[in-house]
Enzyme design. Structure first.
Site: not given
Length: 333
Positions: A176-178, A180, A205
């Protein structure tokens, strides 16, 4: 109701003539009084901008009318103040820099998992959960039981994978990341490396915080964002962190009370990393900022990415030095 709309957007798409988009896009943003930065590359578009609702709506309509940029992925949040100073459209080699040739999310990518299904996936004991963001982002918030690769830039992520993940051992990997976009590339990279079951959080996120009830959430802490808000809480409102104007690291109120913190000059994270020349430059910049404030003028400030880049280069040099020593040991064995 907050009157500033913050829009994070991206799309991987082949844009062979991306250079020709820069001027009309910049003109549109300036006319609509939109601030922030958008990146254009042959692989697509990425960035975060802000303006009033009408301006952001107009931008999304404009983008939707451009060949290849239809149905762009975007997420909205709101703030009481404009989080950006400038309006920029930059031409880049990559819209998110991994530095690995041939990685194309348009050809291969991990399995998208919607926010409502994310908790079930990461609660599976067989799933290895990896946070693809940088260490300073992870420090203020991440998902429960997520692995922190302790990277300073996304360029370091492939090396982390090579050293720590094995497709024969780690059968299920979720990332996952901020918003996508980094996961588009990180999952594509893992698939290229032979990992079979690779998942990533669709919308990142920010989308998870928007859609998942706080009572059911497995998110812990706040989410770092790349604008003047520094971080957002579970309600996507500005969080409790400030930011050091010297190194851009998020800092707490307690850290601001330490002797290492000097407004605009240093903080506990960078006090030992900035040179005397940099310190003098930051002192002068802060003096100019205060002077502008006393005159009720805006002061944009200078670019401090050189501090982050210097730190990255130092770490890269140490990594290469270590690799050379290991080669020498193997040669002498």
């Amino acid at each position: 109701m907050s009157n500033v709309v913050v829009c994070a957007l991206y799309k991987f798409v082949s844009l062979p003539h991306f250079e020709s988009l820069r001027e009309p896009l910049l003109s549109m943003m300036e006319q609509a009084e939109i601030k922030g930065t958008l990146l254009l590359a042959s692989e697509g578009i990425n960035g975060t901008v802000a303006g009033n609702q009408a301006a952001i709506d107009a931008l999304l309509i404009w983008l939707n009318q451009q060949n290849g940029l239809e149905n762009i992925t975007y997420k909205l949040s709101f703030d009481d103040e404009m989080p950006f100073y400038r309006t920029k459209v930059k031409l880049k080699k990559e819209i998110v820099t991994m530095g690995v040739e041939g990685i194309d999310p348009l050809k291969v990518v991990g399995t998208y998992v919607k926010p409502k299904d994310w908790n079930a996936l990461i609660s599976d004991p067989e799933v290895v959960l990896v946070d693809t963001r940088n260490d300073y982002e992870v420090q203020i918030g991440t998902f429960k039981n997520a692995i922190n690769p302790v990277t300073e830039t996304f360029r370091e992520f492939p090396e982390y994978v090579k050293q720590n993940l094995d497709p024969a051992k780690h059968k299920k990997v979720a990332m996952f990341c901020t918003g996508g976009i980094r996961c588009e590339k990180s999952t594509a990279y893992l698939k290229e490396q032979g990992f079979e079951e690779v998942y990533h959080l669709e919308g990142g996120i920010l989308k998870y915080l928007e859609e998942v009830n706080k009572a059911e959430s497995l998110w812990e802490g706040e989410c770092f964002v790349f604008d003047n808000r520094v971080a957002v809480d579970h309600d996507l409102k500005k969080g409790q962190y400030d930011q050091c104007n010297a190194c851009r690291m998020p800092i707490t109120e307690a850290e601001k009370l330490t002797p290492d913190y000097v407004q605009g000059v240093s903080c506990p994270h960078c006090i030992d990393k900035i040179s005397e020349e940099q310190r003098k430059r930051f002192v002068e910049r802060e003096r100019q900022v205060n002077l502008a404030k006393s005159r009720n003028e805006a002061h944009i400030g200078s670019d401090v990415n050189h501090v982050i880049e210097a730190r990255r280069q130092k770490k890269e040099a140490l990594r290469k030095q270590s690799a050379e020593k290991n080669k020498a040991k193997q040669a002498n064995a």
